[in-house]
Design an enzyme around this catalytic site. Sequence first.
Site, PDB file in Angstrom:
ATOM      1  CB  ALA A   1      -0.906  -0.019   1.226  1.00  0.00           C
TER       2      ALA A   1
ATOM      3  CB  SER B   1      10.959   1.275  -6.344  1.00  0.00           C
ATOM      4  OG  SER B   1      11.259   1.808  -7.609  1.00  0.00           O
TER       5      SER B   1
ATOM      6  CE1 TYR C   1       6.705   4.993  -5.358  1.00  0.00           C
ATOM      7  CE2 TYR C   1       8.402   5.499  -6.980  1.00  0.00           C
ATOM      8  CZ  TYR C   1       7.623   4.581  -6.315  1.00  0.00           C
ATOM      9  OH  TYR C   1       7.774   3.251  -6.593  1.00  0.00           O
TER      10      TYR C   1
ATOM     11  CE  LYS D   1       7.603   2.234  -2.979  1.00  0.00           C
ATOM     12  NZ  LYS D   1       6.580   1.396  -2.330  1.00  0.00           N
TER      13      LYS D   1
ATOM     14  CG  ASN E   1       4.313   3.969 -14.954  1.00  0.00           C
ATOM     15  OD1 ASN E   1       3.451   3.931 -14.078  1.00  0.00           O
ATOM     16  ND2 ASN E   1       5.510   4.451 -14.737  1.00  0.00           N
ATOM     17  CG  LEU E   2       6.518   2.416 -22.618  1.00  0.00           C
ATOM     18  CD1 LEU E   2       6.313   3.606 -23.543  1.00  0.00           C
ATOM     19  CD2 LEU E   2       7.896   1.787 -22.827  1.00  0.00           C
TER      20      LEU E   2
HETATM   21  C1  UD1 Z   1       8.840   5.082 -13.325  1.00  0.00           C
HETATM   22  C2  UD1 Z   1       9.397   5.894 -12.201  1.00  0.00           C
HETATM   23  C3  UD1 Z   1       9.885   4.947 -11.125  1.00  0.00           C
HETATM   24  C4  UD1 Z   1       8.732   4.060 -10.669  1.00  0.00           C
HETATM   25  C5  UD1 Z   1       8.206   3.311 -11.881  1.00  0.00           C
HETATM   26  C6  UD1 Z   1       7.000   2.452 -11.543  1.00  0.00           C
HETATM   27  C7  UD1 Z   1      10.217   7.991 -13.203  1.00  0.00           C
HETATM   28  C8  UD1 Z   1      11.407   8.811 -13.538  1.00  0.00           C
HETATM   29  N1  UD1 Z   1      10.460   6.775 -12.672  1.00  0.00           N
HETATM   30  O1  UD1 Z   1       9.901   4.310 -13.879  1.00  0.00           O
HETATM   31  O2  UD1 Z   1      10.389   5.693 -10.028  1.00  0.00           O
HETATM   32  O3  UD1 Z   1       9.185   3.162  -9.693  1.00  0.00           O
HETATM   33  O4  UD1 Z   1       7.813   4.237 -12.882  1.00  0.00           O
HETATM   34  O5  UD1 Z   1       5.860   3.209 -11.394  1.00  0.00           O
HETATM   35  O6  UD1 Z   1       9.084   8.402 -13.401  1.00  0.00           O
HETATM   36  N2  UD1 Z   1       8.017   6.598 -21.719  1.00  0.00           N
HETATM   37  C9  UD1 Z   1       7.694   7.193 -22.920  1.00  0.00           C
HETATM   38  N3  UD1 Z   1       6.414   7.625 -23.117  1.00  0.00           N
HETATM   39  C10 UD1 Z   1       5.439   7.496 -22.163  1.00  0.00           C
HETATM   40  C11 UD1 Z   1       5.774   6.889 -20.931  1.00  0.00           C
HETATM   41  C12 UD1 Z   1       7.084   6.452 -20.734  1.00  0.00           C
HETATM   42  O7  UD1 Z   1       8.531   7.314 -23.811  1.00  0.00           O
HETATM   43  O8  UD1 Z   1       4.306   7.937 -22.399  1.00  0.00           O
HETATM   44  C13 UD1 Z   1       9.387   6.107 -21.508  1.00  0.00           C
HETATM   45  C14 UD1 Z   1      10.102   6.779 -20.355  1.00  0.00           C
HETATM   46  O9  UD1 Z   1      10.790   7.910 -20.805  1.00  0.00           O
HETATM   47  C15 UD1 Z   1      11.044   5.669 -19.898  1.00  0.00           C
HETATM   48  C16 UD1 Z   1      10.308   4.371 -20.256  1.00  0.00           C
HETATM   49  O10 UD1 Z   1       9.300   4.743 -21.188  1.00  0.00           O
HETATM   50  O11 UD1 Z   1      12.211   5.712 -20.638  1.00  0.00           O
HETATM   51  C17 UD1 Z   1       9.668   3.731 -19.072  1.00  0.00           C
HETATM   52  O12 UD1 Z   1       8.897   4.700 -18.394  1.00  0.00           O
HETATM   53  P1  UD1 Z   1       7.950   4.333 -17.170  1.00  0.00           P
HETATM   54  O13 UD1 Z   1       7.071   3.214 -17.562  1.00  0.00           O
HETATM   55  O14 UD1 Z   1       7.304   5.594 -16.696  1.00  0.00           O
HETATM   56  O15 UD1 Z   1       8.943   3.762 -16.076  1.00  0.00           O
HETATM   57  P2  UD1 Z   1      10.242   4.429 -15.394  1.00  0.00           P
HETATM   58  O16 UD1 Z   1      10.371   5.842 -15.746  1.00  0.00           O
HETATM   59  O17 UD1 Z   1      11.396   3.541 -15.677  1.00  0.00           O
END
Ligand code: UD1
Length: 340
Positions: A81, A124, A149, A153, A199-200
């Site tokens: 949580a 994390s 955030y 952790k 997130n991606l």
């Molecule tokens: C992020 C957080 C991390 C957290 C994790 C899980 C940051 C800097 N880090 O990790 O602390 O523990 O999420 O919630 O936010 N990307 C794109 N387009 C998008 C979304 C992401 O290009 O619309 C790219 C990002 O630049 C990155 C990769 O995809 O290079 C992964 O991004 P993401 O899924 O947000 O994870 P993290 O940034 O690694």
Amino acid sequence: MRVLVSGGAGYIGSHTVLSLVAAGHDVVVVDDFSNSKPTVVGRLEALSGVHVPVHAIDLTDAAKTERLFAHEQIDAVVHFAGLKAVGESVAKPLEYYRNNLDSTLSLLEAMRHHGVHRLVFSSSATVYGEHAPVPYTEDYDRLSSSSPYGQTKVMIERIMADVAAADPALRVALLRYFNPVGAHPSGQIGEDPQGIPNNLMPFIAQVAVGRRDKLTVFGDDYPTADGTCERDYLHVEDLAAGHVAALEHLDDMVTPVRAFNLGTGTGTSVLAMLQAFERAVGRELPYEVGPRRAGDLPAFWADPTRAQTELGWQAVKTIDDMCADTWRWQQANPQGFPDA
Ligand code: UD1
């Protein structure tokens, strides 16, 4: 064991509930549903075939947390949580510190009061900060994080270590996740972010299902093979199995508090991830290249050796598994979990 799963209605928590039940444990969920839907519980019960008791309380309320432990016979806690959006934490640091720290303190106090000595914590890879050498290894000790955030952790890991130092019975596994993605192979549970995904993987999935126009790739001028950032994506089912392994090895850990990386050991670029998702969907997905996102590191991945040798855990699912399972979940649930 009878295991209390805090945040058990959330993305990683819900998958871990299923893995715990499958491994023969009894599960009790506590969740305040601030970032999850109660309808996940019915699906957990249908998939697991057991009744899952749920307590809808906010763990920052120490009195309610205490009553929960008085009411339920708990042998171990898996603590998920917490608030977890990096960008939001920069805008609302007090909310993040208050929520994530107070809930952890309530839990630790109730555990002490009720003689519960087993704890698995959802940490994390963000704790490695900006300067740790890649691949990240658990013995790196200058932990820090650029976001509030991430800093919660780091602080919670430290609090747990201090509490364990004062209580020889306490055993704590600190699980440092890399980038969890994917969904249960049934397509019945998965990641359901509220609002625009940060997130991606959920963003790509929402583009594929038609909820978003296109993906914006945050920068293609990084010093990587294709210029986009590389991350260590791991399947949430592998991650859930890592929690079961950690729980079952608490008593034989080499130190009372032990950190474990949970990752695959391999980096995948943003564009490679998009291409893998296109394979799962069977068509091209629209994207554009935008500016870099503040705070992003070019590339990092885990050294997962410790989890392999000490927990007997290894990620086995591929990037294509992660995409196929995410797509199955997103197609079956284009708007995520229903409200009722
Ligand atoms: C992020 C957080 C991390 C957290 C994790 C899980 C940051 C800097 N880090 O990790 O602390 O523990 O999420 O919630 O936010 N990307 C794109 N387009 C998008 C979304 C992401 O290009 O619309 C790219 C990002 O630049 C990155 C990769 O995809 O290079 C992964 O991004 P993401 O899924 O947000 O994870 P993290 O940034 O690694």
